[in-house]
Design a protein around this motif. Sequence first.
Motif, PDB file in Angstrom:
ATOM      1  N   ILE A 112     -10.838 -36.545 -27.325  1.00  0.00           N
ATOM      2  CA  ILE A 112     -10.054 -35.194 -27.789  1.00  0.00           C
ATOM      3  C   ILE A 112     -10.419 -34.360 -28.561  1.00  0.00           C
ATOM      4  CG2 ILE A 112      -8.253 -36.210 -29.032  1.00  0.00           C
ATOM      5  CD1 ILE A 112      -6.074 -34.480 -27.827  1.00  0.00           C
ATOM      6  N   ASP A 113     -10.393 -33.236 -28.705  1.00  0.00           N
ATOM      7  CA  ASP A 113     -11.074 -32.221 -29.696  1.00  0.00           C
ATOM      8  C   ASP A 113     -10.049 -31.514 -30.456  1.00  0.00           C
ATOM      9  OD1 ASP A 113     -10.621 -29.780 -28.350  1.00  0.00           O
ATOM     10  OD2 ASP A 113     -12.537 -30.135 -27.348  1.00  0.00           O
ATOM     11  N   GLU A 114     -10.297 -30.684 -31.350  1.00  0.00           N
ATOM     12  CA  GLU A 114      -9.377 -30.173 -32.323  1.00  0.00           C
ATOM     13  C   GLU A 114      -8.595 -29.113 -31.552  1.00  0.00           C
ATOM     14  OE1 GLU A 114     -11.760 -28.918 -35.541  1.00  0.00           O
ATOM     15  OE2 GLU A 114     -12.060 -26.957 -34.726  1.00  0.00           O
ATOM     16  N   THR A 115      -8.976 -28.456 -30.429  1.00  0.00           N
ATOM     17  CA  THR A 115      -8.206 -27.804 -29.554  1.00  0.00           C
ATOM     18  C   THR A 115      -7.357 -28.402 -29.038  1.00  0.00           C
ATOM     19  OG1 THR A 115      -9.620 -27.526 -27.841  1.00  0.00           O
ATOM     20  CG2 THR A 115     -10.482 -26.155 -29.386  1.00  0.00           C
ATOM     21  N   GLY A 116      -7.434 -29.729 -28.717  1.00  0.00           N
ATOM     22  CA  GLY A 116      -6.334 -30.401 -27.908  1.00  0.00           C
ATOM     23  C   GLY A 116      -7.111 -30.376 -26.366  1.00  0.00           C
ATOM     24  N   THR A 117      -8.010 -30.031 -26.150  1.00  0.00           N
ATOM     25  CA  THR A 117      -8.557 -30.136 -24.862  1.00  0.00           C
ATOM     26  C   THR A 117      -9.377 -31.559 -24.839  1.00  0.00           C
ATOM     27  OG1 THR A 117      -9.491 -27.900 -24.548  1.00  0.00           O
ATOM     28  CG2 THR A 117     -10.450 -29.363 -23.166  1.00  0.00           C
ATOM     29  N   PHE A 118      -9.159 -32.534 -23.703  1.00  0.00           N
ATOM     30  CA  PHE A 118      -9.671 -33.816 -23.751  1.00  0.00           C
ATOM     31  C   PHE A 118     -10.053 -34.060 -22.347  1.00  0.00           C
ATOM     32  CE2 PHE A 118      -5.117 -33.816 -22.770  1.00  0.00           C
ATOM     33  CZ  PHE A 118      -4.978 -34.561 -21.843  1.00  0.00           C
TER      34      PHE A 118
END
Length: 456
Positions: free
Chosen positions: A238-244
């Motif tokens: 997962i990244d800081e945008t929330g997309t995973f």
Amino acid sequence: MKKIRIGAAQGFYGDTIEGALYTAKYGDVDYLCFDCLAELTMAILAKDKAKDDQSGYTKDLSNTMKALLPFVKEKGIKLLTNAGGVNPMAAKDEIIRVAKSLGISELKVAVITGDDVMPNLPQWQQQGISLAHIDSGEVFNAEREYLFANAYLGVWPIVEALQQGADIVITGRTTDSAQFLAPAAFEFGWKKDQWNQLAHGIVMGHLLECSAQSTGGNYSGNWEEIDFNQIGYPIAEIDETGTFVVSKADGSGGLVSFDTVREQLLYEIHDPANYITPDVVADLSHVQLEEVAKNEIRVSNVFGKPAPERLKVVMGYTNGYMIQTLIGYSWPHAFNKARRAAQIIEQQVRDKKIPVDELHFDYLGYNSLHGPLATPPDDSINEIYLRLVARGNDKRMLNLIPRLVPPLALNGPPSLGGLINLAPRQLLGMWATLVDRTIIEPQVEIHFETIAQEVS
């Protein structure tokens, strides 16, 4: 862009640890997160604690920690678990005992308490706080014998524990996804009103919380093509945008596909536009799933709404007893024989005036799973097992019912071929209500203990 990798561990109390162990070895994860609790589990653990004050956490905690603590020490993988059940402080003591037995020290263990609201109930009633049932609106019955009452806590106490350097976080009752959302909220510094990011983390947790259900376990599609040997547990990057991206460790069994992930996404979701958790109300109605590589599904486009003002509280109360008996009949006319046996037992229960609240019959091989939707079997069926279940408040009288069954071997239909009696067991009823979070959250506390090095 910073990314972290979160691996699923157990999906319930008693789940195998093999998937998590494989992930710890080969999954390159930063966190392993458990969801060990269901309402039934809380009831089991409450019964355990009633017998022993030092119990009340999941008994397989010892073995899971024995398997995984070496990876906490060697690889820096952090463990987050709600295996504390109704006694997280005792769970902490057990983890420390296991660590010391392995020669592992200098790990910081955090325990989160405050979900246990049993002591609050009398005061809440005096204050006139409504504990009406969440669905029916029925008025709370204080006269029942309650064994446990726990609020579903959210993610922020876990985040705070990580901020203070915890290597292991133990909780009691939390929402299922809290353990999984916490690492992302901590690592990316998400705020309490970053609803879209939090909603992504909730969906990520939902996809990981049931161990292999996102990686082919329990899959209703082409399950015959799935390798269930050493099935991998899901991993989310997962990244800081929330997309995973959901995947599994290379070399493990199972399958991560659009459909395996989609099935888990829909699991236990009553209203896709309003999936309510203590931290955010997630809107799953626009979720996008995209296959980016073999065994890799990217998840995006989740939206969030403000967190609810009230938290769910679930209580368990004693609700009588049940007994079970199984008897088998063979071809020919197996179903008719079993049905006749049920009629005999039912008549004897009436004649002997044995008090029961419910007397229920199933026919294994016919309707024990499909119920009223099942099609009656024809005479070619090889065997049928009659399952008799009785429920009532008088345990001694219920015990009379299994004694009616053995005489059927000589005094009932022919070809009785098996008899299994299960001991009476206590039943618990569940009461769910909503309580203002401003009443519950002030009592949440975080306790820390660092595992000291043993001095020889």
